[in-house]
Design an enzyme around this catalytic site. Sequence first.
Site, PDB file in Angstrom:
ATOM      1  N   GLY A 183       6.553  -6.217  -0.601  1.00  0.00           N
ATOM      2  CA  GLY A 183       5.942  -6.247   0.996  1.00  0.00           C
ATOM      3  C   GLY A 183       6.872  -6.759   1.981  1.00  0.00           C
TER       4      GLY A 183
ATOM      5  N   ARG B 257       9.877  11.363   3.493  1.00  0.00           N
ATOM      6  CA  ARG B 257       9.267  11.121   2.400  1.00  0.00           C
ATOM      7  C   ARG B 257       8.091  10.149   2.618  1.00  0.00           C
ATOM      8  NH1 ARG B 257      10.087   8.329  -2.750  1.00  0.00           N
ATOM      9  NH2 ARG B 257      11.710   6.955  -1.530  1.00  0.00           N
TER      10      ARG B 257
ATOM     11  N   LYS C 163      -2.561  -8.603  -7.856  1.00  0.00           N
ATOM     12  CA  LYS C 163      -3.516  -8.215  -6.455  1.00  0.00           C
ATOM     13  C   LYS C 163      -3.144  -7.202  -5.637  1.00  0.00           C
ATOM     14  CE  LYS C 163      -3.131  -9.573  -2.459  1.00  0.00           C
ATOM     15  NZ  LYS C 163      -3.672  -8.070  -2.283  1.00  0.00           N
ATOM     16  N   PRO C 164      -3.575  -6.058  -5.771  1.00  0.00           N
ATOM     17  CA  PRO C 164      -3.213  -4.984  -5.122  1.00  0.00           C
ATOM     18  C   PRO C 164      -3.178  -5.029  -3.334  1.00  0.00           C
ATOM     19  CG  PRO C 164      -5.261  -4.358  -6.005  1.00  0.00           C
ATOM     20  CD  PRO C 164      -4.811  -5.680  -6.424  1.00  0.00           C
ATOM     21  N   ALA C 165      -2.561  -4.220  -2.684  1.00  0.00           N
ATOM     22  CA  ALA C 165      -3.046  -4.077  -1.269  1.00  0.00           C
ATOM     23  C   ALA C 165      -4.457  -3.725  -0.924  1.00  0.00           C
ATOM     24  CB  ALA C 165      -2.154  -3.317  -0.541  1.00  0.00           C
TER      25      ALA C 165
ATOM     26  N   GLU D   1      11.642  -2.622  11.269  1.00  0.00           N
ATOM     27  CA  GLU D   1      11.438  -1.526  10.408  1.00  0.00           C
ATOM     28  C   GLU D   1      10.350  -0.452  11.083  1.00  0.00           C
ATOM     29  OE1 GLU D   1       9.579  -3.286   6.943  1.00  0.00           O
ATOM     30  OE2 GLU D   1      10.714  -1.962   5.573  1.00  0.00           O
TER      31      GLU D   1
ATOM     32  N   CYS E 189      10.262   1.231   2.121  1.00  0.00           N
ATOM     33  CA  CYS E 189      11.251   0.244   2.474  1.00  0.00           C
ATOM     34  C   CYS E 189      12.579   0.802   2.307  1.00  0.00           C
ATOM     35  CB  CYS E 189      10.896  -0.787   1.504  1.00  0.00           C
ATOM     36  SG  CYS E 189      11.218   0.122  -0.268  1.00  0.00           S
TER      37      CYS E 189
ATOM     38  N   TRP F 156       0.834  -1.232  -0.009  1.00  0.00           N
ATOM     39  CA  TRP F 156      -0.014  -0.050  -0.049  1.00  0.00           C
ATOM     40  C   TRP F 156       0.916   1.062  -0.018  1.00  0.00           C
ATOM     41  CZ3 TRP F 156       1.683   2.653   3.905  1.00  0.00           C
ATOM     42  CH2 TRP F 156       2.308   2.000   5.119  1.00  0.00           C
ATOM     43  N   ASN F 157       2.214   1.263   0.366  1.00  0.00           N
ATOM     44  CA  ASN F 157       2.895   2.665   0.572  1.00  0.00           C
ATOM     45  C   ASN F 157       3.330   3.236  -0.591  1.00  0.00           C
ATOM     46  OD1 ASN F 157       4.817   0.667  -0.235  1.00  0.00           O
ATOM     47  ND2 ASN F 157       6.197   1.326   1.340  1.00  0.00           N
TER      48      ASN F 157
ATOM     49  N   GLU G  35      10.737  -8.212  -3.478  1.00  0.00           N
ATOM     50  CA  GLU G  35      11.201  -6.920  -3.011  1.00  0.00           C
ATOM     51  C   GLU G  35      10.750  -6.758  -1.433  1.00  0.00           C
ATOM     52  OE1 GLU G  35      13.344  -4.822  -4.250  1.00  0.00           O
ATOM     53  OE2 GLU G  35      13.230  -5.497  -6.237  1.00  0.00           O
ATOM     54  N   LEU G  36      11.495  -7.046  -0.389  1.00  0.00           N
ATOM     55  CA  LEU G  36      11.024  -7.051   0.974  1.00  0.00           C
ATOM     56  C   LEU G  36      11.265  -5.945   1.856  1.00  0.00           C
ATOM     57  CD1 LEU G  36      11.481 -11.074   0.862  1.00  0.00           C
ATOM     58  CD2 LEU G  36       9.707  -9.745   0.004  1.00  0.00           C
TER      59      LEU G  36
HETATM   60  P1  NAD Z   1       2.326  -6.902   3.640  1.00  0.00           P
HETATM   61  O1  NAD Z   1       3.621  -7.974   3.139  1.00  0.00           O
HETATM   62  O2  NAD Z   1       1.678  -7.187   4.812  1.00  0.00           O
HETATM   63  O3  NAD Z   1       1.489  -6.855   2.246  1.00  0.00           O
HETATM   64  C1  NAD Z   1       1.860  -6.927   1.067  1.00  0.00           C
HETATM   65  C2  NAD Z   1       0.840  -7.550   0.100  1.00  0.00           C
HETATM   66  O4  NAD Z   1       0.882  -8.938   0.486  1.00  0.00           O
HETATM   67  C3  NAD Z   1      -0.639  -7.012   0.205  1.00  0.00           C
HETATM   68  O5  NAD Z   1      -1.023  -6.983  -1.159  1.00  0.00           O
HETATM   69  C4  NAD Z   1      -1.261  -8.074   1.033  1.00  0.00           C
HETATM   70  O6  NAD Z   1      -2.692  -8.286   0.859  1.00  0.00           O
HETATM   71  C5  NAD Z   1      -0.539  -9.185   0.576  1.00  0.00           C
HETATM   72  N1  NAD Z   1      -0.528 -10.409   1.430  1.00  0.00           N
HETATM   73  C6  NAD Z   1      -0.498 -10.380   2.606  1.00  0.00           C
HETATM   74  N2  NAD Z   1      -0.675 -11.845   3.248  1.00  0.00           N
HETATM   75  C7  NAD Z   1      -0.866 -12.501   2.062  1.00  0.00           C
HETATM   76  C8  NAD Z   1      -0.719 -13.914   1.837  1.00  0.00           C
HETATM   77  N3  NAD Z   1      -0.828 -14.688   2.815  1.00  0.00           N
HETATM   78  N4  NAD Z   1      -0.840 -14.320   0.381  1.00  0.00           N
HETATM   79  C9  NAD Z   1      -0.711 -13.504  -0.534  1.00  0.00           C
HETATM   80  N5  NAD Z   1      -0.861 -12.344  -0.330  1.00  0.00           N
HETATM   81  C10 NAD Z   1      -0.603 -12.011   0.984  1.00  0.00           C
HETATM   82  O7  NAD Z   1       3.102  -5.571   3.533  1.00  0.00           O
HETATM   83  P2  NAD Z   1       2.570  -3.959   3.399  1.00  0.00           P
HETATM   84  O8  NAD Z   1       2.209  -3.611   4.985  1.00  0.00           O
HETATM   85  O9  NAD Z   1       1.525  -3.806   2.645  1.00  0.00           O
HETATM   86  O10 NAD Z   1       3.825  -3.061   2.885  1.00  0.00           O
HETATM   87  C11 NAD Z   1       4.955  -2.881   3.783  1.00  0.00           C
HETATM   88  C12 NAD Z   1       6.157  -3.663   3.601  1.00  0.00           C
HETATM   89  O11 NAD Z   1       6.529  -3.890   2.252  1.00  0.00           O
HETATM   90  C13 NAD Z   1       7.362  -3.379   4.425  1.00  0.00           C
HETATM   91  O12 NAD Z   1       7.968  -4.314   4.977  1.00  0.00           O
HETATM   92  C14 NAD Z   1       8.072  -2.459   3.344  1.00  0.00           C
HETATM   93  O13 NAD Z   1       9.531  -2.441   3.634  1.00  0.00           O
HETATM   94  C15 NAD Z   1       7.755  -3.450   2.168  1.00  0.00           C
HETATM   95  N6  NAD Z   1       8.300  -2.852   0.936  1.00  0.00           N
HETATM   96  C16 NAD Z   1       9.215  -3.089   0.284  1.00  0.00           C
HETATM   97  C17 NAD Z   1       9.726  -2.591  -0.919  1.00  0.00           C
HETATM   98  C18 NAD Z   1      10.955  -2.699  -1.818  1.00  0.00           C
HETATM   99  O14 NAD Z   1      10.965  -2.596  -2.759  1.00  0.00           O
HETATM  100  N7  NAD Z   1      11.706  -3.727  -1.150  1.00  0.00           N
HETATM  101  C19 NAD Z   1       8.769  -1.535  -1.481  1.00  0.00           C
HETATM  102  C20 NAD Z   1       7.599  -1.069  -0.466  1.00  0.00           C
HETATM  103  C21 NAD Z   1       7.316  -1.640   0.495  1.00  0.00           C
END
Ligand code: NAD
Length: 481
Positions: free
Chosen positions: A231, A281, A177-179, A384, A287, A153-154, A253-254
Site C-alpha cells: 500500500g 495498464r 485484511k483486504p482493502a 504518485e 505502483c 485495492w489496485n 511493498e510501498l
Molecule cells: P493505502 O495505504 O491507503 O491502503 C492499503 C491498505 O492499508 C488497505 O487495506 C487499507 O485498509 C489499509 N490501511 C489504511 N490505513 C491503515 C491503518 N491505519 N492501519 C492498518 N491498515 C490500514 O493504499 P491503497 O490506496 O489501497 O493502494 C495504493 C498504494 O499502494 C499506492 O501507494 C501504491 O503505490 C501502493 N502499491 C504498492 C505496491 C508494491 O508492490 N510496492 C503494489 C500495489 C500498490
Amino acid sequence: MTTQVTTHGLLVGGVESPSASGRTFEVIDPATGRSIATVADAGPEDAAAALRAAHDAAPGWAATPARERSRILRRAFDALVARTEEFAALITAEMGKPLADSRGEVAYGAGFLEWFAEEAVRINGRNTPAPSGNGRILVTHEPVGLCYAVTPWNFPLAMITRKVGPALAAGNTMIVKPAEATPLTALLMGRLFVEAGLPEGVLSILPCSDPTAVSDTVFADPGLRKVTFTGSTAVGRKLLARAADGVLRTSMELGGNAPFIVFGDADLDAAVDGAMAAKMRNGGQACTAANRFLVENTVRAEFVERLTARIAALRTGAGAEPGVDVGPLITDKQRANVAALVAEAVADGARVTTGGHELAGDGYFYAPTVLDDVPASSRIVRDEIFGPVAAIRGFDTEAEAIERANDTEYGLASYFYTNDLQRTMRVAAGIKSGMVGVNRGIISDPAAPFGGVKWSGLGSEGGSEGIEEYLVTKYVALPAV
Ligand code: NAD
C-alpha cells in the site's frame, strides 16, 4: 440497468459468517458509483476469532508435509485458472479495470500460487563441518509463524496471492485484511482455498470498513510474528511503527515514482508500445506505473506526437464493456487528486497535448492525458499520480537522465529504452530502484523478486527470495563425532 446487490460474510475458520457486530458495509462499482454488494464488516471480535482459529491450526499446518502443502496450492492454482472469467468479472466490478486487464491479473495472481507450490518442496537447509573442526553446523528453515497481510485495492487478487502463496508454502497461518474497496475478490479467493482442501483456520479473510479496529486486535496478539503490507508509504510507516513493538518481521511493498527514460538511440516504436503498457495498464493505478517520462530532446517531439496519438485513441468506459481500454479511477477522491495534479502542472507551465479533464457521467472517469514540458519542480513529478496521465520532460545527456531518474525518495520500478549495450549496463547500474525494465514496459513476474528500495519498501515478493520472507533460520550446533 438494475444492479444486483449481493451479500457476503467474512471468512474465519473456513466458514463464511456475518460479523459479530452484525454490521455491514457497501462495495461500490467505480464505473457507476452505485453499490454492488453488502459485506460483513469485521471488528475486534472477528479478529479475535480469526486469531484463535489461526493458533489452533498452526501446529498441524506447520507439520503438514511440504508435498501436501504444495498440492493444495497447486489445486488452488488450477481452480483459479479454471475460474478466470468469474474472478475477472468480479475484479472489474469492484475495482473498475477493463476485463482484459482483469484477466491479466488473474493469470499473474495465479502464477504466484503455481510458483510457490513449486517452492514449497525446496525449503532446504545446510549441514557443513565447522571450519574449526569442532563439530558440525546444521542450518534449518522454519515457518515464521502467524502472518498478518494488509493489501491494496489496485490488484485485489494478485497482491493477496503473492503473500498467501509463500506464507502457506512455508507452513504459516495467515490473516488477510483486504482493502475496503475490494473485499469481494479476496473472499472468493479465500473460498477457493477452502475448496482446494486448506485446513480450517489456516487462512482467514477479514473485510472491514475501519482498518484500525481489526489491525489493533491483531497487533496486540503476542503470537503474531510477521506483518506483510502492500500500500502507500504513509500507511506502511504506521505499520512499521506498530511492528516495532512486537519486533515483528516485516515486508513492505510501498509507493513508487517510476521514471521511464527514452534515449535518442532507442527503437521509438518499441518505446511507445512500452510507454503505453507502463503507463496505461490498470489506468495508471499501479505502483509500477511510469510516473515521470524523461525523453532525450533529440527525439522528444516525435515521441510526444506518437504517444499523444496512441493515448488520444484510447477508449475510456466501464471495464465490463467490450473494447474499453481504460476504466474509471477507484474513487471520486482519487479522481480529484489526479485532476489537481494536472491543474497544478499546467499552472506550472506544462502543455496538455491530449485530455486534461474529467469525463462526465456517474462513474469516476478521467480522460487519458499527456503533458509535455512538465517542470521539474511540479508536484506531479514528485507524487504518485495513480491515474492515466503521462507527464513528460526532456534531457540532454545520459548523466542528466540518471540524475533526474534518481531525484525522488522512491525506488520501486524504473524503465529505460536504448539500443546501446554499454549504456544499458551503465544505466541499469546507475538507477536506484529495486526493479529495472530494459526495453520493456511490463516487468512483473512471479518468478522474479518484486520489491523496492528507499521509501518504496523492504523485502521481496516472488522469486526464490519470496519464500525466505516467511521463514526463520535456525542454527543447530552438532557435536564432533
Ligand atoms: P493505502 O495505504 O491507503 O491502503 C492499503 C491498505 O492499508 C488497505 O487495506 C487499507 O485498509 C489499509 N490501511 C489504511 N490505513 C491503515 C491503518 N491505519 N492501519 C492498518 N491498515 C490500514 O493504499 P491503497 O490506496 O489501497 O493502494 C495504493 C498504494 O499502494 C499506492 O501507494 C501504491 O503505490 C501502493 N502499491 C504498492 C505496491 C508494491 O508492490 N510496492 C503494489 C500495489 C500498490
